[in-house]
Write an enzyme that holds these catalytic residues in place. Structure first.
Site, PDB file in Angstrom:
ATOM      1  N   PRO A 177     -12.335   0.861   4.074  1.00  0.00           N
ATOM      2  CG  PRO A 177     -13.649   2.786   4.162  1.00  0.00           C
ATOM      3  CD  PRO A 177     -12.826   1.868   5.018  1.00  0.00           C
ATOM      4  CG  ASN A 178     -10.965   2.985  -1.236  1.00  0.00           C
ATOM      5  OD1 ASN A 178     -11.766   2.635  -2.084  1.00  0.00           O
ATOM      6  ND2 ASN A 178     -10.977   4.185  -0.680  1.00  0.00           N
TER       7      ASN A 178
ATOM      8  NE  ARG B 122      -6.238   3.512  -1.997  1.00  0.00           N
ATOM      9  CZ  ARG B 122      -6.303   3.716  -0.704  1.00  0.00           C
ATOM     10  NH1 ARG B 122      -6.400   2.697   0.118  1.00  0.00           N
ATOM     11  NH2 ARG B 122      -6.283   4.935  -0.228  1.00  0.00           N
TER      12      ARG B 122
ATOM     13  CE1 TYR C  69      -2.173   2.836   1.378  1.00  0.00           C
ATOM     14  CE2 TYR C  69      -2.601   3.655  -0.824  1.00  0.00           C
ATOM     15  CZ  TYR C  69      -2.667   3.813   0.539  1.00  0.00           C
ATOM     16  OH  TYR C  69      -3.221   4.951   1.079  1.00  0.00           O
TER      17      TYR C  69
ATOM     18  CG  ASN D 225      -5.323  -0.535   7.184  1.00  0.00           C
ATOM     19  OD1 ASN D 225      -5.798   0.592   7.110  1.00  0.00           O
ATOM     20  ND2 ASN D 225      -4.326  -0.939   6.425  1.00  0.00           N
TER      21      ASN D 225
ATOM     22  CB  ALA E  34     -10.390   7.236   4.197  1.00  0.00           C
TER      23      ALA E  34
ATOM     24  CD  GLU F 127      -4.672   3.980  14.260  1.00  0.00           C
ATOM     25  OE1 GLU F 127      -4.716   4.843  13.384  1.00  0.00           O
ATOM     26  OE2 GLU F 127      -4.671   4.248  15.482  1.00  0.00           O
TER      27      GLU F 127
ATOM     28  CG  HIS G 157      -2.396   3.463   9.423  1.00  0.00           C
ATOM     29  ND1 HIS G 157      -3.651   3.671   8.897  1.00  0.00           N
ATOM     30  CD2 HIS G 157      -2.453   3.783  10.741  1.00  0.00           C
ATOM     31  CE1 HIS G 157      -4.434   4.113   9.866  1.00  0.00           C
ATOM     32  NE2 HIS G 157      -3.737   4.182  10.988  1.00  0.00           N
TER      33      HIS G 157
ATOM     34  NE  ARG H 287       0.085   8.486   1.690  1.00  0.00           N
ATOM     35  CZ  ARG H 287      -1.005   7.828   1.362  1.00  0.00           C
ATOM     36  NH1 ARG H 287      -1.465   6.854   2.119  1.00  0.00           N
ATOM     37  NH2 ARG H 287      -1.655   8.140   0.259  1.00  0.00           N
TER      38      ARG H 287
END
Length: 140
Positions: A9-10, A17, A22, A72, A75, A96, A98, A105
Site C-alpha cells: 500500500p501507498n 508521498r 521516501y 516492501n 504498512a 523484506e 523498507h 520512526r
C-alpha cells in the site's frame, strides 16, 4: 535468476508521498534502476494497495519459477499476519525491504510481523535497499 518484487500500500505514490522520508523518485524510476543494474536477472513486479490481492499474488507465485522474493509491504508489515503466513509458505529466499529506517520512526513501525517469514530485512537505505536485496539474493 527470476525475482518477484512485491510492493504494498501507498508505494505507488512514491515521488509524491512524503518526499523528505521516501525521496522524490517514483516506484517505476526505482525499479528501472534496479533492472538496469542487474541485466542478468529477470523481474516480475507487482504492486497493490489491497492486502488480499497481494496474498493472491504470493499464492500464485508458488506455481512459478522464482528464485527469490523482495517485498516492501508498506504498512502491512506491521500488522498483517495473513501476509506473514503467505510468505512463510514459500521455501525460496525472501527479503523484506523498507525505504525508510523503520526503527527510527514512530513506535508502531518498530514491529515487523512479516520478518520471521523472511530471510533478511533491509531498512533505511532508501531506494538502494532494492538493489541491495537483489545482490543478496544473487549471493545466497
Amino acid at each position: 535468476m527470476n525475482i518477484l518484487i512485491i510492493n504494498g500500500p501507498n508505494l505507488n505514490m512514491l515521488g509524491k508521498r512524503e518526499p523528505s522520508i521516501y525521496g522524490t523518485e517514483t516506484l517505476e524510476d526505482i525499479l528501472q534502476e534496479v533492472y538496469q543494474q542487474f541485466p542478468s536477472c529477470s523481474f516480475t513486479h507487482f504492486q497493490s494497495n489491497h492486502e488480499g490481492t497481494i496474498l493472491d499474488r504470493l499464492q500464485e507465485a508458488m506455481n512459478e519459477d522464482f528464485a527469490g522474493i523482495i517485498i516492501n509491504a508498506g504498512a502491512l508489515t506491521h500488522y498483517s499476519y495473513a501476509l506473514r503466513d503467505a510468505l512463510a509458505m514459500h521455501s525460496i529466499p525472501k527479503i523484506e525491504v523498507h525505504i525508510s529506517h523503520i526503527f527510527s520512526r514512530e513506535s508502531f513501525r518498530h514491529t515487523s510481523v512479516i520478518s520471521p517469514a523472511c530471510n533478511a530485512m533491509i531498512s533505511g537505505l532508501g531506494k538502494t535497499g532494492y538493489a541491495t536485496a537483489v545482490w543478496a539474493l544473487m549471493h545466497t
